[in-house]
Write an enzyme that holds these catalytic residues in place. Structure first.
Site, mmCIF file in Angstrom:
data_model
loop_
_atom_site.group_PDB
_atom_site.id
_atom_site.type_symbol
_atom_site.label_atom_id
_atom_site.label_comp_id
_atom_site.label_asym_id
_atom_site.label_seq_id
_atom_site.Cartn_x
_atom_site.Cartn_y
_atom_site.Cartn_z
ATOM 1 N N LYS A 172 0.835 -1.203 0.000
ATOM 2 C CA LYS A 172 0.000 0.000 0.000
ATOM 3 C C LYS A 172 0.869 1.252 0.000
ATOM 4 O O LYS A 172 0.678 2.159 -0.828
ATOM 5 C CB LYS A 172 -0.926 0.008 1.219
ATOM 6 C CG LYS A 172 -1.881 1.200 1.235
ATOM 7 C CD LYS A 172 -2.654 1.279 2.520
ATOM 8 C CE LYS A 172 -1.830 1.958 3.601
ATOM 9 N NZ LYS A 172 -2.615 2.278 4.818
ATOM 10 N N ASP A 190 -6.538 0.793 0.828
ATOM 11 C CA ASP A 190 -6.632 1.071 2.262
ATOM 12 C C ASP A 190 -8.015 0.646 2.739
ATOM 13 O O ASP A 190 -8.765 -0.011 2.006
ATOM 14 C CB ASP A 190 -6.353 2.559 2.550
ATOM 15 C CG ASP A 190 -7.439 3.480 2.006
ATOM 16 O OD1 ASP A 190 -8.380 2.996 1.340
ATOM 17 O OD2 ASP A 190 -7.346 4.697 2.244
#
Length: 301
Positions: A172, A190
């Site tokens: 991420k 997320d």
């Protein structure tokens, strides 16, 4: 995709309710020879949506979000790849707003990887304390700074395989840095992104890596970075985790989960956050085209 959308279904329900109310007692009066109890008609199962129909709907959602959020952007303040990398690591388990309020002092004290690698841990911990988990984050920041100094000449690498080797950096974080500091397309999964793509029935996967792979197969690579921003913007402003503002959602007709949140338009508008609700955003230094108010500095609100 079925011929009726959640938005139109909502309208039909209201219309049916209004018609029933208009008929008054006559509509509710029991038939002769009955006790007044009604047997509910069996509900038809929703028509299964084909993969192609889902892809078309997903791409339409992306196009409509692009019209709603033409100013979508990363909501962390940064001036270079190192600052974005550090800010993204700090953003774990806290808000981008709190990170943005904290990083000015952090980067004033440690502007380069060399400076941060040589920091006194207790002093850095005190600076980043407002972001939470400050001891673990200090260890990660000093570790990744030392790696940048020793292995990459003090520069943030522009490859996924290099970034994920740095302490505290996962896919991420790497995709955030690649997409926004290097222009390399990436999907940032997320909590907001994962929640929305499951509500939209793009996937039922929970694992972020699997979610990333599924969504990457729906959209061309050129859309990945901006898609991530638009979805996250929508999740933070309208499609909230606990009480989504369905009645104020511009893509409600395309959402199979319409009705999970507040459907009354007036009540839904009161749930809107950041610039959509007339409040400050998360960045102290937002882009020039951002229509909202800058966030206040730490201690000023």
């Amino acid at each position: 995709m079925s011929s009726s959308t959640p938005g139109t279904a909502g309208k039909k329900t209201k219309a049916a309710t209004g018609a029933k109310a208009a008929t008054g007692a006559k509509a509710s009066a029991p038939r002769k020879g009955t006790t007044g109890a009604k047997t509910a008609a069996p509900r038809k199962a929703p028509k299964a949506e084909s993969h192609l129909a889902m892809v078309r709907r997903a791409r339409r959602i992306n196009r409509e979000l692009a019209e709603v959020y033409p100013y979508a952007h990363p909501e962390l303040d940064f001036r270079n790849p190192f600052e974005l990398l550090v800010a993204t690591v700090l953003s774990a388990q806290t808000t981008d707003l709190r990170v943005n309020q904290t990083t000015p002092a952090l980067f004033a004290a440690y502007p380069t990887p060399e400076d941060m690698a040589a920091a006194v841990p207790e002093e850095m911990e005190e600076i980043i304390r407002p972001t939470g988990f400050f001891r673990a984050k200090t260890k990660s920041l000093m570790g990744l700074s030392a790696a940048l100094r020793d292995e990459f000449g003090g520069e943030v690498p522009g490859r996924l395989e290099d970034l994920v080797k740095l302490p505290g950096v996962g896919r991420k974080t790497a995709n955030v840095v690649l997409g926004n500091a290097f222009g390399v397309p990436g999907i940032t999964v997320d909590t907001h992104f994962g929640r929305l793509v499951r509500r939209w029935k793009w996937t039922d996967e929970e694992d972020p890596v699997k979610v990333e792979a599924v969504v990457a197969g729906i959209f061309p690579k050129s859309e990945w970075t901006m898609l991530s921003h638009r979805v996250v913007f929508h999740g933070r402003r309208i499609c909230h985790a606990r009480k989504p503002a369905c009645g104020a959602c511009p893509i409600a007709p395309l959402c199979p989960s319409y009705g999970e949140g507040e459907t009354d338009p007036e009540k839904a508008r009161k749930l809107l956050k950041y610039e959509m609700g007339g409040h400050p955003g998360q960045r102290l230094s937002p882009p020039a085209d951002y229509p909202g108010k800058p966030a206040p500095a730490l201690g000023n609100g």
